[in-house]
Design a protein around this motif. Structure first.
Motif, PDB file in Angstrom:
ATOM      1  N   TYR A   4      24.192  29.497  13.060  1.00 14.71           N
ATOM      2  CA  TYR A   4      23.032  30.314  12.723  1.00 14.71           C
ATOM      3  C   TYR A   4      21.968  30.247  13.812  1.00 14.71           C
ATOM      4  O   TYR A   4      21.244  31.211  14.041  1.00 14.71           O
ATOM      5  N   ASP A   5      21.850  29.110  14.484  1.00 14.99           N
ATOM      6  CA  ASP A   5      20.831  28.967  15.515  1.00 14.99           C
ATOM      7  C   ASP A   5      21.034  29.967  16.645  1.00 14.99           C
ATOM      8  O   ASP A   5      20.074  30.553  17.151  1.00 14.99           O
ATOM      9  N   ALA A   6      22.273  30.172  17.057  1.00 18.52           N
ATOM     10  CA  ALA A   6      22.560  31.018  18.210  1.00 18.52           C
ATOM     11  C   ALA A   6      22.219  32.483  17.964  1.00 18.52           C
ATOM     12  O   ALA A   6      22.049  33.249  18.919  1.00 18.52           O
ATOM     13  N   LEU A   7      22.118  32.875  16.713  1.00 16.45           N
ATOM     14  CA  LEU A   7      21.863  34.280  16.380  1.00 16.45           C
ATOM     15  C   LEU A   7      20.529  34.467  15.670  1.00 16.45           C
ATOM     16  O   LEU A   7      20.240  35.553  15.172  1.00 16.45           O
ATOM     17  N   ALA A   8      19.715  33.414  15.639  1.00 18.25           N
ATOM     18  CA  ALA A   8      18.466  33.465  14.870  1.00 18.25           C
ATOM     19  C   ALA A   8      17.532  34.562  15.346  1.00 18.25           C
ATOM     20  O   ALA A   8      16.834  35.192  14.546  1.00 18.25           O
ATOM     21  N   ASP A   9      17.510  34.832  16.659  1.00 17.83           N
ATOM     22  CA  ASP A   9      16.589  35.836  17.176  1.00 17.83           C
ATOM     23  C   ASP A   9      16.983  37.253  16.806  1.00 17.83           C
ATOM     24  O   ASP A   9      16.183  38.183  16.929  1.00 17.83           O
ATOM     25  N   LEU A  10      18.227  37.437  16.345  1.00 19.57           N
ATOM     26  CA  LEU A  10      18.691  38.764  15.935  1.00 19.57           C
ATOM     27  C   LEU A  10      18.593  38.980  14.427  1.00 19.57           C
ATOM     28  O   LEU A  10      18.781  40.101  13.950  1.00 19.57           O
ATOM     29  N   ALA A  40      16.604  30.300   3.018  1.00 18.84           N
ATOM     30  CA  ALA A  40      15.603  31.354   3.196  1.00 18.84           C
ATOM     31  C   ALA A  40      15.740  32.148   4.478  1.00 18.84           C
ATOM     32  O   ALA A  40      14.988  33.110   4.674  1.00 18.84           O
ATOM     33  N   GLY A  41      16.649  31.783   5.372  1.00 14.00           N
ATOM     34  CA  GLY A  41      16.799  32.539   6.608  1.00 14.00           C
ATOM     35  C   GLY A  41      15.530  32.486   7.436  1.00 14.00           C
ATOM     36  O   GLY A  41      15.023  31.415   7.765  1.00 14.00           O
ATOM     37  N   THR A  42      14.995  33.660   7.771  1.00 18.53           N
ATOM     38  CA  THR A  42      13.740  33.725   8.527  1.00 18.53           C
ATOM     39  C   THR A  42      12.586  34.200   7.649  1.00 18.53           C
ATOM     40  O   THR A  42      11.552  34.637   8.157  1.00 18.53           O
ATOM     41  N   GLY A  43      12.775  34.147   6.322  1.00 18.89           N
ATOM     42  CA  GLY A  43      11.679  34.474   5.419  1.00 18.89           C
ATOM     43  C   GLY A  43      11.625  35.913   4.974  1.00 18.89           C
ATOM     44  O   GLY A  43      10.570  36.389   4.552  1.00 18.89           O
ATOM     45  N   ARG A  44      12.742  36.606   5.009  1.00 22.87           N
ATOM     46  CA  ARG A  44      12.763  38.011   4.586  1.00 22.87           C
ATOM     47  C   ARG A  44      12.270  38.165   3.150  1.00 22.87           C
ATOM     48  O   ARG A  44      11.589  39.137   2.813  1.00 22.87           O
ATOM     49  N   VAL A  45      12.599  37.192   2.279  1.00 20.72           N
ATOM     50  CA  VAL A  45      12.142  37.211   0.889  1.00 20.72           C
ATOM     51  C   VAL A  45      10.912  36.321   0.712  1.00 20.72           C
ATOM     52  O   VAL A  45       9.939  36.700   0.048  1.00 20.72           O
ATOM     53  N   ALA A  66      14.222  28.712  10.663  1.00 20.46           N
ATOM     54  CA  ALA A  66      12.992  28.275  10.016  1.00 20.46           C
ATOM     55  C   ALA A  66      11.790  28.448  10.939  1.00 20.46           C
ATOM     56  O   ALA A  66      10.696  28.804  10.488  1.00 20.46           O
ATOM     57  N   ALA A  67      11.978  28.212  12.237  1.00 20.72           N
ATOM     58  CA  ALA A  67      10.877  28.379  13.185  1.00 20.72           C
ATOM     59  C   ALA A  67      10.385  29.820  13.195  1.00 20.72           C
ATOM     60  O   ALA A  67       9.175  30.072  13.261  1.00 20.72           O
ATOM     61  N   ARG A  68      11.309  30.765  13.107  1.00 26.37           N
ATOM     62  CA  ARG A  68      10.906  32.174  13.054  1.00 26.37           C
ATOM     63  C   ARG A  68      10.237  32.503  11.720  1.00 26.37           C
ATOM     64  O   ARG A  68       9.346  33.356  11.654  1.00 26.37           O
TER      65      ARG A  68
END
Length: 247
Positions: A4-10, A40-45, A66-68
């Motif tokens: 998941y880290d490698a694709l977090a920016d997408l 929670a991914g990047t907080g979409r919800v 989580a950082a995003r």
């Protein structure tokens, strides 16, 4: 899960839908808080719930994701495995949306999470789980075996585009769906400047299996829907939404 880290920016580009948010916002307005989102991914919800004035804690195993999420503000973020994360207090509403539950790839993992979710819900607290509902024909290998397919096109913030392709295979004995994902990034002049790939493994579940696991974790199933408007779950449903209350 380093994949998941490698694709977090997408992630924010790839998953930009919001058709499920009215359901979670309605539950948040109805149920006493505070609220926790598991996976929670990047907080979409989590971010819209916090923006609506709710006290939200977001749990995500990927530090990059989580950082995003933290950059969006609003929710309190915990980087941890949802099978045994300890947020430090109890909640009135728990949300596990958009296939986060399917990332638990064994029954033991799923039951460990449900037990942990129950342990951090107040008596009578509500857990909402939403997953994709897979039909048997969707999981069956096509003639000739798995094939590359185009999944989506998304606009990038810089004016370019993202194209995603995938090859999927399902192991019926292990009940595991493995998706090899391929990403192509194009600039505003439609020139490709980057390729990436990643692997996602999930464990599709059924209505009755999920209901049984919830019962084993001391939940009472309160409602089962086939979508986000409260429609009945049928063999044609694309989504499975289960609301269960802690005993």
């Amino acid at each position: 899960m380093p994949e998941y880290d490698a694709l977090a920016d997408l992630y924010n580009v790839e998953y930009d839908h919001d058709y499920d948010l009215p359901l979670w916002l309605d539950l948040a307005a109805r149920e006493p808080g505070p609220i926790i989102e598991w996976g929670a991914g990047t907080g979409r919800v989590a971010e819209p719930l916090a923006r609506a004035g709710h006290d939200v804690t977001a749990v995500e195993i990927s530090e990059d994701m989580a950082a995003r999420g933290r950059e969006k503000g609003g929710a309190e973020w915990i980087t941890a495995d949802m099978r045994h994360a300890d947020p430090g207090h109890d909640f009135g509403l728990a949300v596990c949306a958009f296939n986060s539950f399917l990332c638990l790839t064994t029954p033991d993992d799923a039951l460990a999470f449900l037990g942990n979710a129950a342990a951090h819900l107040k008596p009578g607290g509500l857990l909402g789980i939403e997953v994709s509902a897979f039909r048997p024909e969707e999981l069956a290998a096509p003639p000739g075996g798995p094939a590359l397919q185009h999944d989506l096109t998304r606009d990038l913030p810089d004016g370019g585009t993202l194209e995603r392709f995938s090859v999927s295979s399902y192991d019926a004995a292990e009940q595991l769906l493995t998706m090899r994902l391929f990403y192509e990034l194009y600039d505003s002049g439609n020139v490709m400047y980057e390729r990436r790939s990643g692997t996602l493994e999930i464990r599709p579940t059924t209505r009755d299996e999920l209901s049984l696991m919830l019962r084993l974790a001391d939940f009472t199933v309160e409602a089962v829907y086939g979508g986000f408007d409260g429609e009945p779950f049928t063999a044609e449903s694309d989504h499975l939404v289960v609301l269960a209350r802690r005993g």
